[in-house]
Write an enzyme that holds these catalytic residues in place. Structure first.
Site, PDB file in Angstrom:
ATOM      1  N   HIS A  67    -131.642  51.398 -50.609  1.00  0.00           N
ATOM      2  CA  HIS A  67    -133.157  51.392 -50.208  1.00  0.00           C
ATOM      3  C   HIS A  67    -133.389  52.778 -49.703  1.00  0.00           C
ATOM      4  O   HIS A  67    -133.141  53.048 -48.611  1.00  0.00           O
ATOM      5  CB  HIS A  67    -133.524  50.207 -49.330  1.00  0.00           C
ATOM      6  CG  HIS A  67    -133.436  49.166 -49.849  1.00  0.00           C
ATOM      7  ND1 HIS A  67    -133.089  48.028 -49.182  1.00  0.00           N
ATOM      8  CD2 HIS A  67    -133.596  48.609 -51.268  1.00  0.00           C
ATOM      9  CE1 HIS A  67    -132.831  46.926 -50.079  1.00  0.00           C
ATOM     10  NE2 HIS A  67    -133.305  47.062 -51.325  1.00  0.00           N
ATOM     11  N   ARG A  69    -135.753  54.412 -48.337  1.00  0.00           N
ATOM     12  CA  ARG A  69    -136.541  54.916 -47.092  1.00  0.00           C
ATOM     13  C   ARG A  69    -135.803  54.671 -45.804  1.00  0.00           C
ATOM     14  O   ARG A  69    -136.406  54.973 -44.825  1.00  0.00           O
ATOM     15  CB  ARG A  69    -137.862  54.077 -47.126  1.00  0.00           C
ATOM     16  CG  ARG A  69    -137.839  52.604 -46.722  1.00  0.00           C
ATOM     17  CD  ARG A  69    -139.048  52.038 -46.725  1.00  0.00           C
ATOM     18  NE  ARG A  69    -138.927  50.273 -46.785  1.00  0.00           N
ATOM     19  CZ  ARG A  69    -139.994  49.549 -46.771  1.00  0.00           C
ATOM     20  NH1 ARG A  69    -141.402  50.262 -46.585  1.00  0.00           N
ATOM     21  NH2 ARG A  69    -140.068  48.340 -46.592  1.00  0.00           N
ATOM     22  N   GLU A  70    -134.595  54.105 -45.980  1.00  0.00           N
ATOM     23  CA  GLU A  70    -133.744  53.822 -44.873  1.00  0.00           C
ATOM     24  C   GLU A  70    -132.706  55.041 -44.545  1.00  0.00           C
ATOM     25  O   GLU A  70    -131.410  55.000 -44.835  1.00  0.00           O
ATOM     26  CB  GLU A  70    -132.807  52.770 -45.392  1.00  0.00           C
ATOM     27  CG  GLU A  70    -133.632  51.333 -45.372  1.00  0.00           C
ATOM     28  CD  GLU A  70    -133.052  50.184 -45.963  1.00  0.00           C
ATOM     29  OE1 GLU A  70    -131.887  50.164 -46.247  1.00  0.00           O
ATOM     30  OE2 GLU A  70    -133.841  49.055 -46.321  1.00  0.00           O
ATOM     31  N   ARG A 125    -139.063  52.265 -51.482  1.00  0.00           N
ATOM     32  CA  ARG A 125    -138.072  51.530 -51.290  1.00  0.00           C
ATOM     33  C   ARG A 125    -136.971  51.439 -52.659  1.00  0.00           C
ATOM     34  O   ARG A 125    -136.020  51.222 -52.469  1.00  0.00           O
ATOM     35  CB  ARG A 125    -138.167  50.101 -50.457  1.00  0.00           C
ATOM     36  CG  ARG A 125    -137.306  48.869 -50.699  1.00  0.00           C
ATOM     37  CD  ARG A 125    -137.808  47.715 -50.266  1.00  0.00           C
ATOM     38  NE  ARG A 125    -137.317  46.621 -50.358  1.00  0.00           N
ATOM     39  CZ  ARG A 125    -136.251  45.939 -49.589  1.00  0.00           C
ATOM     40  NH1 ARG A 125    -135.974  46.497 -48.522  1.00  0.00           N
ATOM     41  NH2 ARG A 125    -135.727  44.945 -50.174  1.00  0.00           N
ATOM     42  N   ASN A 142    -131.369  46.143 -54.495  1.00  0.00           N
ATOM     43  CA  ASN A 142    -130.545  45.197 -54.165  1.00  0.00           C
ATOM     44  C   ASN A 142    -131.041  43.725 -54.477  1.00  0.00           C
ATOM     45  O   ASN A 142    -130.737  42.907 -53.686  1.00  0.00           O
ATOM     46  CB  ASN A 142    -130.592  45.458 -52.580  1.00  0.00           C
ATOM     47  CG  ASN A 142    -129.347  44.769 -52.030  1.00  0.00           C
ATOM     48  OD1 ASN A 142    -128.295  45.102 -52.834  1.00  0.00           O
ATOM     49  ND2 ASN A 142    -129.154  44.254 -50.608  1.00  0.00           N
ATOM     50  N   ARG A 143    -131.767  43.626 -55.594  1.00  0.00           N
ATOM     51  CA  ARG A 143    -132.140  42.215 -56.137  1.00  0.00           C
ATOM     52  C   ARG A 143    -131.725  42.402 -57.604  1.00  0.00           C
ATOM     53  O   ARG A 143    -132.141  41.510 -58.254  1.00  0.00           O
ATOM     54  CB  ARG A 143    -133.675  42.132 -55.842  1.00  0.00           C
ATOM     55  CG  ARG A 143    -133.950  41.868 -54.454  1.00  0.00           C
ATOM     56  CD  ARG A 143    -133.692  40.617 -53.843  1.00  0.00           C
ATOM     57  NE  ARG A 143    -134.255  40.530 -52.495  1.00  0.00           N
ATOM     58  CZ  ARG A 143    -133.807  41.196 -51.178  1.00  0.00           C
ATOM     59  NH1 ARG A 143    -132.732  42.240 -51.597  1.00  0.00           N
ATOM     60  NH2 ARG A 143    -134.242  40.997 -50.403  1.00  0.00           N
ATOM     61  N   HIS A 194    -127.264  49.483 -45.018  1.00  0.00           N
ATOM     62  CA  HIS A 194    -128.726  49.739 -44.986  1.00  0.00           C
ATOM     63  C   HIS A 194    -128.927  50.064 -43.778  1.00  0.00           C
ATOM     64  O   HIS A 194    -128.075  50.303 -42.583  1.00  0.00           O
ATOM     65  CB  HIS A 194    -129.216  48.348 -45.155  1.00  0.00           C
ATOM     66  CG  HIS A 194    -128.825  47.712 -46.789  1.00  0.00           C
ATOM     67  ND1 HIS A 194    -129.893  47.602 -47.766  1.00  0.00           N
ATOM     68  CD2 HIS A 194    -127.667  47.428 -47.553  1.00  0.00           C
ATOM     69  CE1 HIS A 194    -129.490  47.144 -48.826  1.00  0.00           C
ATOM     70  NE2 HIS A 194    -128.009  47.043 -48.615  1.00  0.00           N
ATOM     71  N   TYR A 196    -132.759  48.617 -41.312  1.00  0.00           N
ATOM     72  CA  TYR A 196    -132.477  48.601 -39.775  1.00  0.00           C
ATOM     73  C   TYR A 196    -132.339  47.377 -39.357  1.00  0.00           C
ATOM     74  O   TYR A 196    -132.740  46.119 -40.204  1.00  0.00           O
ATOM     75  CB  TYR A 196    -133.083  49.497 -38.850  1.00  0.00           C
ATOM     76  CG  TYR A 196    -134.649  48.891 -38.911  1.00  0.00           C
ATOM     77  CD1 TYR A 196    -135.213  48.391 -37.924  1.00  0.00           C
ATOM     78  CD2 TYR A 196    -135.741  49.221 -39.894  1.00  0.00           C
ATOM     79  CE1 TYR A 196    -136.537  47.603 -37.868  1.00  0.00           C
ATOM     80  CE2 TYR A 196    -136.801  48.592 -40.017  1.00  0.00           C
ATOM     81  CZ  TYR A 196    -137.307  47.971 -39.008  1.00  0.00           C
ATOM     82  OH  TYR A 196    -138.653  47.519 -38.771  1.00  0.00           O
ATOM     83  N   TYR A 246    -132.114  36.169 -44.416  1.00  0.00           N
ATOM     84  CA  TYR A 246    -132.970  35.140 -45.574  1.00  0.00           C
ATOM     85  C   TYR A 246    -132.141  35.117 -46.772  1.00  0.00           C
ATOM     86  O   TYR A 246    -131.223  35.834 -47.222  1.00  0.00           O
ATOM     87  CB  TYR A 246    -134.207  35.549 -45.568  1.00  0.00           C
ATOM     88  CG  TYR A 246    -134.531  37.206 -45.982  1.00  0.00           C
ATOM     89  CD1 TYR A 246    -134.036  37.683 -47.165  1.00  0.00           C
ATOM     90  CD2 TYR A 246    -134.938  37.905 -45.079  1.00  0.00           C
ATOM     91  CE1 TYR A 246    -134.413  38.881 -47.404  1.00  0.00           C
ATOM     92  CE2 TYR A 246    -135.178  39.317 -45.518  1.00  0.00           C
ATOM     93  CZ  TYR A 246    -134.901  39.665 -46.517  1.00  0.00           C
ATOM     94  OH  TYR A 246    -135.178  40.928 -46.990  1.00  0.00           O
ATOM     95  N   GLU A 268    -126.554  46.461 -41.517  1.00  0.00           N
ATOM     96  CA  GLU A 268    -127.902  47.088 -41.434  1.00  0.00           C
ATOM     97  C   GLU A 268    -127.879  47.850 -40.087  1.00  0.00           C
ATOM     98  O   GLU A 268    -127.523  47.321 -38.944  1.00  0.00           O
ATOM     99  CB  GLU A 268    -128.924  45.977 -41.094  1.00  0.00           C
ATOM    100  CG  GLU A 268    -129.145  45.061 -42.182  1.00  0.00           C
ATOM    101  CD  GLU A 268    -130.280  45.666 -43.117  1.00  0.00           C
ATOM    102  OE1 GLU A 268    -130.836  46.495 -42.792  1.00  0.00           O
ATOM    103  OE2 GLU A 268    -130.643  45.203 -44.179  1.00  0.00           O
TER     104      GLU A 268
END
Lengths: 307, 96
Positions: A67, A69-70, A125, A142-143, A194, A196, A246, A268
Site C-alpha cells: 500500500h 501511502r504507508e 494506496r 492486497n485484495r 504494512h 499503521y 476485519y 502493521e
C-alpha cells in the site's frame, strides 16, 4: 556509500533504487539485486537477495509497501536491508541464519503507487492500472491474491480503495511476486509489512476459521511483539487478520499460507498516536529498530523449525 | 498535485457496538468521500477518518446527532503534508 545515506528520511523511488546499487556494491558477496518483472507503468521491480551461497536454499520472503501511502514501511525496508547486510558476520544469530537460509526483500512492492504518492496524491494506496469502463484507476494489491478472491472485505467497485480487481493476480505487480515465489519453491516464511496500527497478524483474513497452525503462529507472534516492545514499549496486538482487524479477502499472507508457507505473517507498524500514514521521519529509525527485534525473532524461529 | 487544504483527520474511540454500526453507515455515504484510515471493526481499536473539507460539517453533525465523541487528529492535512515535503527537500539538499 550507504554510510552517507540518511536512513531517517523518506526518499523518492529513484533514490531508493539507486541506494540499492550502493548496498550491492558494498556487500557484493552477500547482496544481489534481481529484477523480478515490471510494474503496470513499466517500472522495474527489484528484490534484494541476501545469500551466502547455494541455489534455492530455504528462504524467507519480506515485502514492504504494497500500500503505497504507508511510507514508514518502505523506509523500514531500506533500514532493515542495510541492517541485514551490515550485521552479517557481527551478529551471531543473523550470521548463522544467513549461512543456511536466504532472505529476499521487496522494498517497493507497489512502485507505481509509491511514485504517485510523491508526485500527485500523497494519499494513494492502490496500484495505478486502468479499470476498463471506469474513470477510477487502481486495484488494492492486497485484495488481489488468489485466496478467497472477491469474497467478503473486498470491494467490487473500481473507485473503492479496497477494489479487488477484475481477477486474482490481475495486477502485474502481484503476478511478478507469485511467479518468483512459485518458481523458487522453497520459501519457508512470507512476511508482509504494512503501516499503521501496531498489529502482528497471521492467516486467515478471508475467513474467520483458525488455521491448522494457529496455536504455533500465535505463540510466535506474541513472543515477537514482546521482543519488539523491549526498546520503546510499543504495544502490538496479535491474532488472525479476521479476528483482530476485519474479514478481508484476497490478502497476500492467506495466499502464501495456502501455498504451504507455514510461517506467514503481516505487520502493521507503529503510529505512536496521531500521525497515521504521515509518521514523522524522525520515527523511521525507532520504528525500524523495534521491528527488527520481531523480524529477527521470527526468522530465527523459522531457521530452527524446519518443515 | 492533489491538495488537501482544510481536510481533517478525526479519531473516534469507539465505545459500543451501536457506535460501530453508526460508523459503518458512514462508510456507505459515498457523497462524503471519506477516507477511512482505520475502519470501524472493533471497540478495541480507534477509527481514523480523513474527512474532506467539503464534508466536514455533515460528518460532524452526524457524529454529534448520535452522541459519538471524536477528536481532531489533524486540523489541516495539507499543513502536515507541506511540512513533510519541506523536510524531504531539505534532506535531499543535504545529501547532495
Amino acid at each position: 556509500s550507504t554510510r552517507s545515506f540518511n536512513f531517517g528520511a523518506y526518499h523518492p523511488l529513484e533514490t531508493i533504487y539507486s541506494w540499492m546499487d550502493t548496498l550491492v556494491a558494498q556487500y557484493p558477496h552477500l547482496v544481489t539485486k534481481e529484477e523480478i518483472g515490471r510494474s503496470y507503468e513499466n517500472r522495474p521491480m527489484y528484490v534484494l537477495k541476501f545469500s551466502t551461497g547455494g541455489n534455492k536454499r530455504p528462504a524467507i520472503w519480506i515485502d514492504l509497501g504494497i500500500h503505497s501511502r504507508e511510507w514508514v514501511s518502505q523506509a523500514t525496508g531500506v533500514w532493515t536491508a542495510n541492517k541485514i547486510a551490515s550485521d552479517y558476520n557481527t551478529d551471531a544469530s543473523l550470521t548463522s541464519l544467513l549461512n543456511t537460509m536466504d532472505i529476499y526483500m521487496l522494498i517497493l512492492t507497489n512502485p507505481d503507487g509509491y511514485a504517485y504518492t510523491h508526485s500527485n496524491d500523497r494519499m494513494w494506496r492502490k496500484t495505478r492500472s486502468k479499470n476498463p469502463g471506469s474513470v477510477c484507476r487502481g486495484v488494492d494489491p492486497n485484495r488481489n491474491w488468489d485466496a478467497g478472491f472477491a469474497g467478503p472485505g473486498a470491494s467490487k467497485n473500481p473507485c473503492s480503495d479496497s477494489y479487488h480487481g477484475p481477477s486474482a493476480h490481475s495486477e502485474i505487480e502481484i503476478q511478478n511476486v507469485v511467479n518468483l515465489i512459485k518458481s523458487h519453491g522453497n520459501f519457508k516464511s512470507f512476511i508482509s509489512v504494512h503501516a499503521y496500527s501496531q498489529l502482528l497478524m497471521y492467516p486467515y483474513g478471508y475467513n474467520c476459521r483458525d488455521v491448522p497452525h494457529q496455536q504455533e503462529l500465535d505463540t510466535i507472534g506474541r513472543t515477537a511483539v514482546e521482543k519488539l516492545a523491549v526498546l520503546y514499549g510499543t504495544r502490538y496486538k496479535v491474532g488472525s487478520i479476521c479476528k483482530i482487524i476485519y474479514q478481508a479477502s484476497g490478502g497476500s499472507i492467506d495466499w502464501s499460507y495456502n501455498l504451504g508457507i507455514k510461517y506467514s505473517f503481516a505487520f502493521e507498524l507503529r503510529d505512536t498516536g496521531r500521525f497515521g500514514f504521515l509518521l514523522p521521519a524522525n520515527q523511521i529509525i525507532p520504528t525500524a529498530t523495534e521491528t527488527w527485534q520481531a523480524l529477527k525473532y521470527i526468522m530465527v524461529y523459522v531457521r530452527d523449525h524446519p518443515y | 498535485e492533489r491538495v488537501f487544504t482544510g481536510d481533517q483527520v478525526i479519531r473516534i474511540n469507539v465505545q459500543s457496538e451501536e457506535d460501530l454500526q453508526l460508523l459503518r453507515v458512514m462508510e456507505t455515504q459515498e457523497e462524503w468521500e471519506l477516507d477511512f484510515w482505520l475502519h470501524p471493526v472493533t471497540t478495541e481499536l480507534p477509527v481514523d477518518i480523513r474527512v474532506p473539507r467539503s464534508s466536514l460539517s455533515s460528518v460532524k453533525e452526524y457524529l454529534h446527532a448520535h452522541a459519538i465523541a471524536f477528536t481532531v487528529v489533524m486540523e489541516n492535512l495539507q499543513e502536515v503534508l507541506d511540512e513533510e515535503k519541506a523536510e524531504m527537500e531539505m534532506n535531499q539538499m543535504q545529501e547532495r
